[in-house]
Every structure is written in C-alpha cells, then in structure tokens.
Design a protein around this motif. Structure first.
Motif, mmCIF file in Angstrom:
data_model
loop_
_atom_site.group_PDB
_atom_site.id
_atom_site.type_symbol
_atom_site.label_atom_id
_atom_site.label_comp_id
_atom_site.label_asym_id
_atom_site.label_seq_id
_atom_site.Cartn_x
_atom_site.Cartn_y
_atom_site.Cartn_z
ATOM 1 N N GLU A 278 -27.679 5.881 -10.077
ATOM 2 C CA GLU A 278 -27.821 6.863 -11.146
ATOM 3 C C GLU A 278 -26.478 7.466 -11.512
ATOM 4 O O GLU A 278 -25.499 7.319 -10.777
ATOM 5 C CB GLU A 278 -28.749 8.024 -10.707
ATOM 6 N N GLN A 279 -26.460 8.140 -12.650
ATOM 7 C CA GLN A 279 -25.324 8.977 -12.984
ATOM 8 C C GLN A 279 -25.616 10.404 -12.529
ATOM 9 O O GLN A 279 -26.625 10.675 -11.885
ATOM 10 C CB GLN A 279 -25.006 8.878 -14.473
ATOM 11 N N LEU A 280 -24.715 11.322 -12.841
ATOM 12 C CA LEU A 280 -24.633 12.605 -12.162
ATOM 13 C C LEU A 280 -25.953 13.347 -11.998
ATOM 14 O O LEU A 280 -26.378 13.635 -10.877
ATOM 15 C CB LEU A 280 -23.622 13.504 -12.878
ATOM 16 N N LEU A 281 -26.613 13.722 -13.090
ATOM 17 C CA LEU A 281 -27.761 14.617 -12.982
ATOM 18 C C LEU A 281 -28.918 13.970 -12.227
ATOM 19 O O LEU A 281 -29.570 14.619 -11.394
ATOM 20 C CB LEU A 281 -28.192 15.086 -14.366
ATOM 21 N N ASP A 282 -29.165 12.704 -12.490
ATOM 22 C CA ASP A 282 -30.217 12.006 -11.756
ATOM 23 C C ASP A 282 -29.819 11.784 -10.294
ATOM 24 O O ASP A 282 -30.667 11.833 -9.390
ATOM 25 C CB ASP A 282 -30.536 10.670 -12.423
ATOM 26 N N TRP A 283 -28.535 11.545 -10.054
ATOM 27 C CA TRP A 283 -28.025 11.356 -8.689
ATOM 28 C C TRP A 283 -28.217 12.624 -7.864
ATOM 29 O O TRP A 283 -28.615 12.566 -6.691
ATOM 30 C CB TRP A 283 -26.548 10.956 -8.762
ATOM 31 N N LEU A 284 -27.950 13.779 -8.465
ATOM 32 C CA LEU A 284 -28.166 15.043 -7.768
ATOM 33 C C LEU A 284 -29.634 15.194 -7.362
ATOM 34 O O LEU A 284 -29.951 15.561 -6.228
ATOM 35 C CB LEU A 284 -27.757 16.216 -8.658
ATOM 36 N N ALA A 285 -30.529 14.907 -8.305
ATOM 37 C CA ALA A 285 -31.953 15.095 -8.035
ATOM 38 C C ALA A 285 -32.477 14.119 -6.989
ATOM 39 O O ALA A 285 -33.274 14.496 -6.117
ATOM 40 C CB ALA A 285 -32.741 14.944 -9.334
ATOM 41 N N ARG A 286 -32.024 12.884 -7.058
ATOM 42 C CA ARG A 286 -32.587 11.861 -6.168
ATOM 43 C C ARG A 286 -31.957 11.879 -4.777
ATOM 44 O O ARG A 286 -32.657 11.671 -3.772
ATOM 45 C CB ARG A 286 -32.407 10.473 -6.791
ATOM 46 N N SER B 168 -15.258 9.166 -7.200
ATOM 47 C CA SER B 168 -16.581 9.608 -7.646
ATOM 48 C C SER B 168 -16.733 9.472 -9.152
ATOM 49 O O SER B 168 -17.816 9.139 -9.650
ATOM 50 C CB SER B 168 -16.853 11.047 -7.217
ATOM 51 N N ASN B 169 -15.651 9.715 -9.903
ATOM 52 C CA ASN B 169 -15.725 9.540 -11.357
ATOM 53 C C ASN B 169 -16.098 8.105 -11.720
ATOM 54 O O ASN B 169 -16.850 7.862 -12.673
ATOM 55 C CB ASN B 169 -14.395 9.905 -12.005
ATOM 56 N N LEU B 170 -15.591 7.156 -10.952
ATOM 57 C CA LEU B 170 -15.914 5.755 -11.195
ATOM 58 C C LEU B 170 -17.295 5.399 -10.655
ATOM 59 O O LEU B 170 -18.075 4.708 -11.315
ATOM 60 C CB LEU B 170 -14.851 4.864 -10.556
ATOM 61 N N PHE B 171 -17.622 5.875 -9.458
ATOM 62 C CA PHE B 171 -18.890 5.515 -8.821
ATOM 63 C C PHE B 171 -20.090 5.989 -9.640
ATOM 64 O O PHE B 171 -21.094 5.266 -9.770
ATOM 65 C CB PHE B 171 -18.946 6.105 -7.407
ATOM 66 N N LEU B 172 -19.990 7.191 -10.205
ATOM 67 C CA LEU B 172 -21.085 7.727 -11.016
ATOM 68 C C LEU B 172 -20.932 7.416 -12.498
ATOM 69 O O LEU B 172 -21.758 7.847 -13.310
ATOM 70 C CB LEU B 172 -21.189 9.245 -10.828
ATOM 71 N N GLY B 173 -19.884 6.677 -12.858
ATOM 72 C CA GLY B 173 -19.672 6.325 -14.258
ATOM 73 C C GLY B 173 -19.392 7.528 -15.133
ATOM 74 O O GLY B 173 -19.730 7.537 -16.322
ATOM 75 N N SER B 174 -18.740 8.543 -14.570
ATOM 76 C CA SER B 174 -18.555 9.798 -15.299
ATOM 77 C C SER B 174 -17.461 9.725 -16.355
ATOM 78 O O SER B 174 -17.557 10.385 -17.391
ATOM 79 C CB SER B 174 -18.233 10.927 -14.313
ATOM 80 N N GLY B 175 -16.405 8.950 -16.101
ATOM 81 C CA GLY B 175 -15.321 8.841 -17.065
ATOM 82 C C GLY B 175 -13.967 8.822 -16.387
ATOM 83 O O GLY B 175 -13.869 8.813 -15.159
ATOM 84 N N LEU B 176 -12.923 8.819 -17.192
ATOM 85 C CA LEU B 176 -11.542 8.700 -16.715
ATOM 86 C C LEU B 176 -10.796 10.000 -16.967
ATOM 87 O O LEU B 176 -10.647 10.429 -18.111
ATOM 88 C CB LEU B 176 -10.832 7.547 -17.425
ATOM 89 N N PHE B 177 -10.313 10.609 -15.909
ATOM 90 C CA PHE B 177 -9.536 11.836 -16.054
ATOM 91 C C PHE B 177 -8.189 11.534 -16.694
ATOM 92 O O PHE B 177 -7.511 10.577 -16.322
ATOM 93 C CB PHE B 177 -9.335 12.486 -14.683
ATOM 94 N N ASP B 178 -7.778 12.378 -17.640
ATOM 95 C CA ASP B 178 -6.535 12.169 -18.384
ATOM 96 C C ASP B 178 -5.397 12.908 -17.688
ATOM 97 O O ASP B 178 -5.058 14.040 -18.021
ATOM 98 C CB ASP B 178 -6.707 12.663 -19.822
ATOM 99 N N LEU B 179 -4.788 12.252 -16.704
ATOM 100 C CA LEU B 179 -3.691 12.861 -15.961
ATOM 101 C C LEU B 179 -2.473 13.070 -16.843
ATOM 102 O O LEU B 179 -1.747 14.063 -16.700
ATOM 103 C CB LEU B 179 -3.333 11.979 -14.757
ATOM 104 N N GLY B 180 -2.245 12.149 -17.788
ATOM 105 C CA GLY B 180 -1.101 12.286 -18.689
ATOM 106 C C GLY B 180 -1.183 13.564 -19.509
ATOM 107 O O GLY B 180 -0.178 14.272 -19.687
ATOM 108 N N ARG B 181 -2.351 13.881 -20.023
ATOM 109 C CA ARG B 181 -2.515 15.116 -20.789
ATOM 110 C C ARG B 181 -2.298 16.337 -19.895
ATOM 111 O O ARG B 181 -1.659 17.308 -20.306
ATOM 112 C CB ARG B 181 -3.898 15.176 -21.420
ATOM 113 N N ALA B 182 -2.827 16.276 -18.684
ATOM 114 C CA ALA B 182 -2.634 17.385 -17.756
ATOM 115 C C ALA B 182 -1.146 17.624 -17.500
ATOM 116 O O ALA B 182 -0.687 18.781 -17.448
ATOM 117 C CB ALA B 182 -3.360 17.099 -16.447
ATOM 118 N N GLU B 183 -0.393 16.547 -17.364
ATOM 119 C CA GLU B 183 1.054 16.691 -17.157
ATOM 120 C C GLU B 183 1.729 17.302 -18.374
ATOM 121 O O GLU B 183 2.575 18.201 -18.239
ATOM 122 C CB GLU B 183 1.670 15.329 -16.831
#
Length: 437
Positions: free
Chosen positions: A92-100, A297-312
C-alpha cells in the motif's frame, strides 16, 4: 580523579560545513594517519598522529586500527521505533499502509514490558549500524516513551523522543484527547527532558490525525518548555496532502496548518516535505526549521522524490532519516545509497562528501545539536564510528580500483551496510563491537 585519556589512531574524516555552501574542498577535514584523543566522554584533541603522539602522557591507552576510517556517529533525523517489527510490510501507499500495518503494530505498545523489549532491540540495531543519535517516534502511549528513554539512558545516548499526539482518524485505542495529550506530555517532559543526554520532542503524528485543539496543545507545550523540539510529518504523499486540505479548509497549505499553531520554528523537524511549493519551502528555511530526507521510505511507499537541490538553493536545513519501518534499512550508509539514486532520478549527483554531511553534521544541525554531536572537533561529545574498508570481499576488491578519497567514500556509501561498522563509541564508551563474541 580526572577521567582517563584515551587515544585512537587511524584515518579520520569529518565534515566542517555543508559542501553546498562552502564548496566540496572546504567542507571536510581528512587525516590519513590521525589521532583522536578522548577524555571524560568528549573529544579533547584531533590531529595527525605525527603531531600528537609526542604529546601523549606516558601510559595513555592507545588503540591503533589499520584499514579503517573513523567518522562521527551517524545522526538519524526521523525514525519510528514501534515500527521495527513491520519493516518490509508492503502493498500500500501511506494512508492505507498506516491503517493496515502501522496502527495494529502500535496498539501493543501500551504494554510497558513489550515496549522495552522492542526498544532494546531497536537501540542495538542503531548501534550496530553506527547510529549514535536519533529523533525517534514512539506511540501515543506514555509507556512507549518511558521504555525508550530508559534504554537510551542506560547507554548514555544522545536521543530525542516524545509521546505521539493523535486525537482523530485512527483506531480509538490509539487516540487521546487534547487535554490528556497535554497532561501526559507535560509529565514526560518533566521526567525526561534534559536528563543525561536525552531531549524531548513534542510529537503530533501529522495534521491528518490531529484536531485544531490537539495542534494548539502542541504549540502550548512548545511555549511552556522552550528547550524541547517539535517532530512531525509534512506533505509525504499526494493523497495525504489533499486529505489534509479537506480537513483544514481555512488554511492556505499543509505547512500553514502547523504555522497557524506556532509549530514552525528553529527546533522543528518535519519528515518528508516532498510535496511543497516554493513558498512553503522558503517559509521553512526562514524559520530555521529542518526537514528529514527519508529516501528509502519515500521510495518504498511510492511517496515521491525529495528535491534536495531546491532545499540547498533556499538554504533549508536537511538531515537524513531512515524512517524505519516504511524505511527499509537501519543503515544510514544504505539510506544514503538510496538518496544517491533519488538525486540521479532528478538529474543530479549526490557528492559523497555531501552525503557524509547529511548523515553527521547536517543531521546534528537539523536537530540543533551541532555544538555537541556530528563532528570530531575538540569539545564535541565523543560519539564516533570505526568503519572497516575491508569489511566484505566486494568492498575490498572494489577499493583496489579507487583513485581518490572521494571515490573510496562513494564506494563505501554504495556498498556499505552494518558489516562495515567495526565499532561504535558513545560518549567515549564502546557500545558495539562487530567482532565481539
């Protein structure tokens, strides 16, 4: 009597600053044959062995390793100890993963003995992987906080933790009320915050599980106890973001939900922060808040890619987080391996010295603890890790081809895992030795 002096001789490497700010060549110090002097749980001196050995008092214990590298102890800026037993629970992705998976696992932590059993295994895994400090999620149960802090205090660990605040959109047995959350948090802060090397983090799970009253209580705790931290989740999953928008229609963004309750400040750490606009990122940076980058975890749950370049570019403080148990490894070496791939998917390369910074000094800065941990500089607490360049046949063979320190470090961050950690020191005491019987 003064505490005895101990000396450790091998190659030494630590970050001086963020490579994105000062450039790679000015961002680290490397001593190929270095000497680290430790006294009373702190680093007393660091220099080349040639310079320091003649100054050692007679009889000083000296440990000399070959084919190893000492770095500061790793700093994990986001991890859930009650989720240790559900690592790898997929589907599952995040919300369903939390519940299950997550909520059923967390129900067991009302049992103080069970919570301590898991805490002991969890802490042993951290140390086996070279992690000496972490910002830790427990559960809604005060027993889970007491159990974790009890174990951390026994080992004199620099740890942050705090009872989860959650009063809706979860199983009834995991929900408290705003008032009960306040009273239990207050009691835990007064019992544990500042005890030894422990610190408290006010911990609303995420906006979706908290009413306005619960978030207001979190803000009240921060005002009443200005030395504590704030630890929560932010914009991890697109479905979650849309859900939070529907729960708080008066707020302009997910971050604004927290800002409205005075939860965004220099001691705040937000896990994930993937799906944010530039305006919110600028607000985070301006406030001094930090983000925990959780690639596995971002990859495992398919959440997305954090933009480290923008943060920098925006000057946002970032640390690395394993995010066990959606995260798939306690090893921050393996977590950085995945961070490299996340950067590649966005057309960038994660420099190995930047990776080192994220897992040590960058993590310490994210937690506001860089005056104490994350470095080998004199005066810092003596949390450090001895890494074995020869830990596996593949690593040994591959490093024969390496032409520079940068390449050696990059290979270590790609191929390294818990087997590389030869010994882990906490406040000058050995707390894990790979080859111990």
């Amino acid at each position: 009597m003064s505490a005895p002096l101990h000396a450790y001789r091998t190659a030494l490497l630590y970050s001086l600053d963020d490579p994105a700010r000062v450039g790679v060549d000015s961002s680290y110090r490397y001593l190929p044959d270095g000497l680290l002097l430790v006294e009373a749980g702190r680093i007393r001196a660091i220099d080349s062995a040639a310079n320091l050995l003649p100054q050692l008092p007679a009889g000083t214990p000296l440990q000399h390793w070959s084919d190893t590298l000492i770095v500061p102890g790793f700093v994990d800026t986001h991890i859930h100890y009650p989720q240790t037993g559900i690592v790898g629970a997929g589907g599952e992705q995040l919300l369903d993963w939390l519940a299950r998976h997550t909520y059923p696992a967390e129900l067991r932590f009302a049992d103080r003995d069970y919570a301590e059993q898991v805490a002991r295994f969890f802490v042993a895994e951290l140390l086996r992987n070279g992690t000496t400090s972490a910002l830790v999620f427990p559960t809604v149960h005060p027993e889970s906080v007491d159990a974790f802090f009890t174990v951390a205090a026994e080992l004199d660990l620099r740890m942050l933790c705090g009872k989860v605040l959650m009063d809706r959109n979860a199983p009834p047995a995991l929900c408290d009320t705003a008032q009960r959350g306040y009273e239990q948090s207050q009691a835990l802060i007064e019992r544990w915050h500042g005890r030894g090397r422990l610190g408290y983090a006010v911990t609303p799970r995420f906006a979706g599980s908290c009413s306005d009253a619960q978030l207001a209580i979190a803000g009240r705790l921060l005002r009443e106890y200005p030395g504590v931290h704030l630890h929560t989740h932010l914009a991890e999953n697109r479905k979650e973001v849309a859900w939070v928008r529907s729960l708080f229609p008066a707020r302009s963004s997910y971050l604004d939900v927290y800002a409205h309750h005075d939860l965004v400040g220099p001691r705040s750490v937000f896990a994930h922060a993937i799906h944010l606009g530039d305006r919110d990122c600028r607000q985070l940076a301006a406030s001094g808040a930090a983000v925990a980058f959780c690639p596995t975890s971002n990859l495992f749950l398919g959440s997305g890619l954090f933009d480290l370049g923008r943060a920098e570019r925006l000057g946002l403080k970032v640390g690395i987080g394993s995010d066990i148990g959606a995260g798939t490894s306690f090893s921050l070496l393996q977590t950085l391996n995945e961070a490299y791939k996340v950067e590649q998917l966005q057309g960038r390369t994660l420099d190995p010295f930047k990776a080192l910074y994220l897992a040590t000094l960058g993590g310490a800065r994210a937690l506001g603890l860089d005056d104490r941990i994350g470095s080998l500089a004199p005066g810092h607490e003596a949390d450090f890790v001895v890494l074995d360049w020869q830990a596996t046949p593949l690593l040994q063979f591959r490093l024969q081809q390496a032409q520079s320190l940068a390449e050696r470090l990059a290979v270590l961050l790609t191929l390294g895992d818990d087997r590389v950690v030869r010994e882990t020191f906490v406040a000058g005491q050995s707390r894990h030795r790979r080859d111990a019987n």
